[in-house]
Write an enzyme that holds these catalytic residues in place. Sequence first.
Site, PDB file in Angstrom:
ATOM      1  N   GLU A 227     -19.387 -16.088   2.258  1.00  0.00           N
ATOM      2  CA  GLU A 227     -18.819 -15.824   1.314  1.00  0.00           C
ATOM      3  C   GLU A 227     -17.529 -14.666   1.836  1.00  0.00           C
ATOM      4  O   GLU A 227     -16.675 -14.791   1.246  1.00  0.00           O
ATOM      5  CB  GLU A 227     -19.451 -14.672   0.418  1.00  0.00           C
ATOM      6  CG  GLU A 227     -20.222 -14.821  -0.400  1.00  0.00           C
ATOM      7  CD  GLU A 227     -19.570 -16.292  -1.848  1.00  0.00           C
ATOM      8  OE1 GLU A 227     -18.728 -16.087  -1.057  1.00  0.00           O
ATOM      9  OE2 GLU A 227     -21.012 -17.365  -2.127  1.00  0.00           O
TER      10      GLU A 227
ATOM     11  N   ARG B 285     -13.938 -15.785   2.039  1.00  0.00           N
ATOM     12  CA  ARG B 285     -12.879 -15.852   0.596  1.00  0.00           C
ATOM     13  C   ARG B 285     -12.089 -15.007   1.606  1.00  0.00           C
ATOM     14  O   ARG B 285     -10.837 -14.934   1.162  1.00  0.00           O
ATOM     15  CB  ARG B 285     -13.588 -15.160   0.269  1.00  0.00           C
ATOM     16  CG  ARG B 285     -14.521 -15.987  -0.833  1.00  0.00           C
ATOM     17  CD  ARG B 285     -15.022 -15.116  -1.968  1.00  0.00           C
ATOM     18  NE  ARG B 285     -16.805 -16.076  -2.613  1.00  0.00           N
ATOM     19  CZ  ARG B 285     -16.662 -15.663  -2.881  1.00  0.00           C
ATOM     20  NH1 ARG B 285     -15.733 -15.432  -4.800  1.00  0.00           N
ATOM     21  NH2 ARG B 285     -17.680 -16.758  -4.428  1.00  0.00           N
TER      22      ARG B 285
ATOM     23  N   ASP C 272     -23.929 -28.211   0.576  1.00  0.00           N
ATOM     24  CA  ASP C 272     -23.170 -28.578  -0.333  1.00  0.00           C
ATOM     25  C   ASP C 272     -21.971 -28.868   1.311  1.00  0.00           C
ATOM     26  O   ASP C 272     -21.601 -29.571   1.681  1.00  0.00           O
ATOM     27  CB  ASP C 272     -22.213 -28.278  -1.649  1.00  0.00           C
ATOM     28  CG  ASP C 272     -22.350 -26.682  -1.510  1.00  0.00           C
ATOM     29  OD1 ASP C 272     -23.324 -25.918  -0.618  1.00  0.00           O
ATOM     30  OD2 ASP C 272     -21.586 -26.228  -2.188  1.00  0.00           O
TER      31      ASP C 272
ATOM     32  N   GLU D 152     -13.947 -27.615  -7.877  1.00  0.00           N
ATOM     33  CA  GLU D 152     -14.581 -28.406  -7.193  1.00  0.00           C
ATOM     34  C   GLU D 152     -14.544 -29.469  -7.766  1.00  0.00           C
ATOM     35  O   GLU D 152     -13.516 -30.390  -7.216  1.00  0.00           O
ATOM     36  CB  GLU D 152     -16.106 -29.044  -6.689  1.00  0.00           C
ATOM     37  CG  GLU D 152     -17.349 -27.607  -6.521  1.00  0.00           C
ATOM     38  CD  GLU D 152     -17.535 -26.135  -6.901  1.00  0.00           C
ATOM     39  OE1 GLU D 152     -17.148 -25.358  -6.045  1.00  0.00           O
ATOM     40  OE2 GLU D 152     -16.830 -26.150  -7.422  1.00  0.00           O
TER      41      GLU D 152
END
Length: 625
Positions: A214, A218, A358, A524
């Site tokens: 993360e 980010r 993913d 998405e």
Amino acid sequence: MSKSLPYSMKDVHYDNAKFRQRSCLKVITQNLLTSNMKRDYISCSTGKFLVLLMIGGLAYLMLTHTSPIHSVSGLAKDIGTKVGDNLMDGSSRVGKFWRKPPRLPPRFSPDEIGSNNSYVQNAASEWRARQQSVKNAFIHAWSGYKNYAMGHDELMPLSRRGVDGLGGLGATVVDALDTAMIMGIDEIVSEAGSWIEMHLPERISQKGQVNLFETTIRVLGGLLSAYHLSGGEQGKNLIHKGPKPTVYLTNARNLADQLLAAFTSSPTAIPFSDVVLRDRSAHAAPDGLSSTSEVSTLQLELNYLSSVTGDPKYSKVSMKVLEHMKTLPKVEGLVPIYISPHSGEFSGENIRLGSRGDSYYEYLLKVWLQQRDNNVTYLHDMYEEAMKGVRHLLVRKSIPSGLVFVGELPSGPNGVFSPKMDHLVCFLSGTLALGATKGITKKEALKNNLLTFEDLENLKLAEDLAKTCFEMYSVTTTGLAPEIAYFKMEGHSEEGPDGGNKSSKYVHDIIIKPADRHNLLRPETVESLFVLYRITEDPKYREWGWAIFKAFEKHTKVDSGGYSSLDDVTTLPPQRRDKMETFFLGETLKYLYLLFGDNTVIPLDEFVFNTEAHPFPIKVTAKTE
């Protein structure tokens, strides 16, 4: 006046020609009647017939040919053909004696020409207005964050306070910064940039535990993108406010140096999941495992950092992860969602393209696009094999209306197929389209014969999945998608409530279970709509994106500032969750803004977006023949 001049001059030429033709006919007739041949021909009926035939033929030619000049040979040819044809065709030619002279097509004035283009201009104006609406939404979201949560990771818009759920590095500030740059909002760029310059260095050195994945996608990704877009390494320089680009790069490098502990502390090439910033230590998650997607979604960021600093250590440790994963056993290119940093092996058999799986597949393609000059063709090979596996093992169609979806194999290839699809899986549509054309338009790729049969298959699947992802929105009462959907299919007894919109054609195809009805403002689907619009140029993707944006505005906007996640998208009014995720500003609104804007802004063949929508330039080394 000047507009009518060509027409009046044409009429003058026509009248002069007609006068000359009649004069010529009169002279010829008189000569025939006064010559010696007159007496010879009129002495018998045959002669009379020939004289009349000649006069009739000449009269026909003069009346039906408006050009004042004919060559002798042309006149002879016309006598021999057109008169003969006239005799043979009889009455079918009579009407032509009375036809009007040909006229030029009408000429439009500049005003009339402009009116023909008004539809195109109006459409462009409409999309600019819609893009401005997204920009206004971003300003509204930022105002709520600035007023109630500045410096915290996330805003709780209903409580009007901030919360630190991502380690306390001011994640929203950094995640939103390059969106403000792309939108050209100088005031927000200045506010965010100033906060980063004044506060982030201390937090990087003093804060405690953060998640490697993360924080990389980010914060590190946001800093590096801001560095480029603010003019670093002669980048785009989209803005002129805020600190110098080196401020962003220095913070990015300091943060990456702390995060490297996740790699250096691990006994294998697979990094630990968590880092303690203040003492540069790292450890595994409580269960000892790392998510497959998390360890394989660090490379774009660290490769770019090595590129701009000239220090290869960041790229080296991150690429070792993919090099190691290349050697591990797979199921038709598909991999389980957990991997052990202690053994370096996959753990369990659960295969899915939703959470924890993913972006592994996304980065196989994107890192290859970023690093094509560095002998990483194995990544593209892994990507292609995986997409074949997706089509063979995971793609199904729903009943009764035939939506194409990607399911899961919770117990591996020999277990039961699950018709469950996370909203997260909607990233795949954009990835497939990007992989097919490498960022150029479909039209250009076809024109230059660049698409293989497999590329075309993947592009078709991309469009089918985008349709399904949009219908996940349209089947609900709010017009917003749930976090997870199930699909009815042949041979499965899956049952459950629908999305509530009874007017939707697909309401009976999609099941939304009570625990899955929340919406987190995820990006998405609009990400894939953006990519597909850029590649196919089909305006329906813009229209779908606009419908989604309007639903966000209607149901998630908080009057005091910010936007809120929802608990249940199937009920009206929907209950709100009191959380604005950083990716709503960093991804969702950015992709919508780009979807409605000019295709030359952040072109897909020149930039690659990380999984948090932070764009990095693709550096292609010129090759000599």
